[in-house]
Enzyme design. Sequence first.
Site, PDB file in Angstrom:
ATOM      1  N   LYS A  36       7.392 -38.644   7.934  1.00 38.73           N
ATOM      2  CA  LYS A  36       6.203 -37.878   7.562  1.00 38.73           C
ATOM      3  C   LYS A  36       6.172 -36.603   8.394  1.00 38.73           C
ATOM      4  O   LYS A  36       6.258 -36.649   9.629  1.00 38.73           O
ATOM      5  CB  LYS A  36       4.949 -38.694   7.887  1.00 38.73           C
ATOM      6  CG  LYS A  36       4.273 -39.284   6.691  1.00 38.73           C
ATOM      7  CD  LYS A  36       3.032 -39.980   7.185  1.00 38.73           C
ATOM      8  CE  LYS A  36       2.147 -40.371   6.064  1.00 38.73           C
ATOM      9  NZ  LYS A  36       0.957 -41.060   6.570  1.00 38.73           N
TER      10      LYS A  36
HETATM   11  C1  E4P Z   1      -1.522 -41.082   4.351  1.00 44.46           C
HETATM   12  O1  E4P Z   1      -0.322 -41.320   4.347  1.00 44.46           O
HETATM   13  C2  E4P Z   1      -2.432 -41.285   5.487  1.00 44.46           C
HETATM   14  O2  E4P Z   1      -1.876 -42.267   6.349  1.00 44.46           O
HETATM   15  C3  E4P Z   1      -3.772 -41.813   5.120  1.00 44.46           C
HETATM   16  O3  E4P Z   1      -3.894 -42.040   3.731  1.00 44.46           O
HETATM   17  C4  E4P Z   1      -4.912 -41.113   5.749  1.00 44.46           C
HETATM   18  O4  E4P Z   1      -6.107 -41.702   5.314  1.00 44.46           O
HETATM   19  P1  E4P Z   1      -7.516 -41.439   6.034  1.00 44.46           P
HETATM   20  O5  E4P Z   1      -7.974 -40.079   5.681  1.00 44.46           O
HETATM   21  O6  E4P Z   1      -8.415 -42.502   5.460  1.00 44.46           O
HETATM   22  O7  E4P Z   1      -7.284 -41.596   7.504  1.00 44.46           O
END
Ligand code: E4P
Length: 228
Positions: free
Chosen positions: A88
């Site tokens: 990521k």
């Molecule tokens: C995506 O890959 C993120 O890990 C995640 O969906 C973030 O979600 P949040 O905004 O609920 O923390």
Amino acid sequence: MKFFLDTADLSEIEEAASWGAIAGVTTNPSLYAKIGGKLSDFDDHIARICDIVGPDCPVSAESVAMDREGILADARKLAAIAPNVVVKVPTMVEGLAATRMLADEGIRVNMTLCFSVPQAILAARAGARYISPFIGRFDDISEDGLDQVGNIVSAIGGYDFADSTVGGEQVEIIAASVRSANHVTQCALMGADIATVPFGVLKKMVRHPLTDRGLDSFMKDWEKVQGA
Ligand code: E4P
């Protein structure tokens, strides 16, 4: 549409994997902190997730570097953990530059923290294998996160990015920051390729009051049959 589980919690991943509906896992630094994760255990933890879900399920692990050299170093280390690790990388100039180099090396990138169509197109052109627009965090600032996902799905679907990605694979949109089963419904109707969902949302997706009511009446009627 495929479902990824958005968590670093091994017991949640084991349970969800046993349901047979999970095609991958996404983690982030906050999710790892939430389970009390330690830096020294991080690589082993990601390896454990890869073992649980198996080699065909991509597991996203996030780079925490802010410059391209740091992102490249993180990414190479993470990608060496298992063949199904996807790195990521945040949507920013240094992230785009690193993504191009990683794609050329054959390392798959999930470009995260994406909030607009231009960001998504740049990510796809840089060679990202996955692009993660966030819904809930957009809603949190009184914007419409679902609208943005719909726009990104339409815009990306209108072009062929196979000349940019690793091995010519198609870029896939992961609807992220999903907060409800309705988010999942809307993303499916918009044609998002994947939704990454927290375990709590996955559990809600299974349930429907009419399913519970129907099951209750079937069980009661079956008791009558047994007593007849
Ligand atoms: C995506 O890959 C993120 O890990 C995640 O969906 C973030 O979600 P949040 O905004 O609920 O923390």
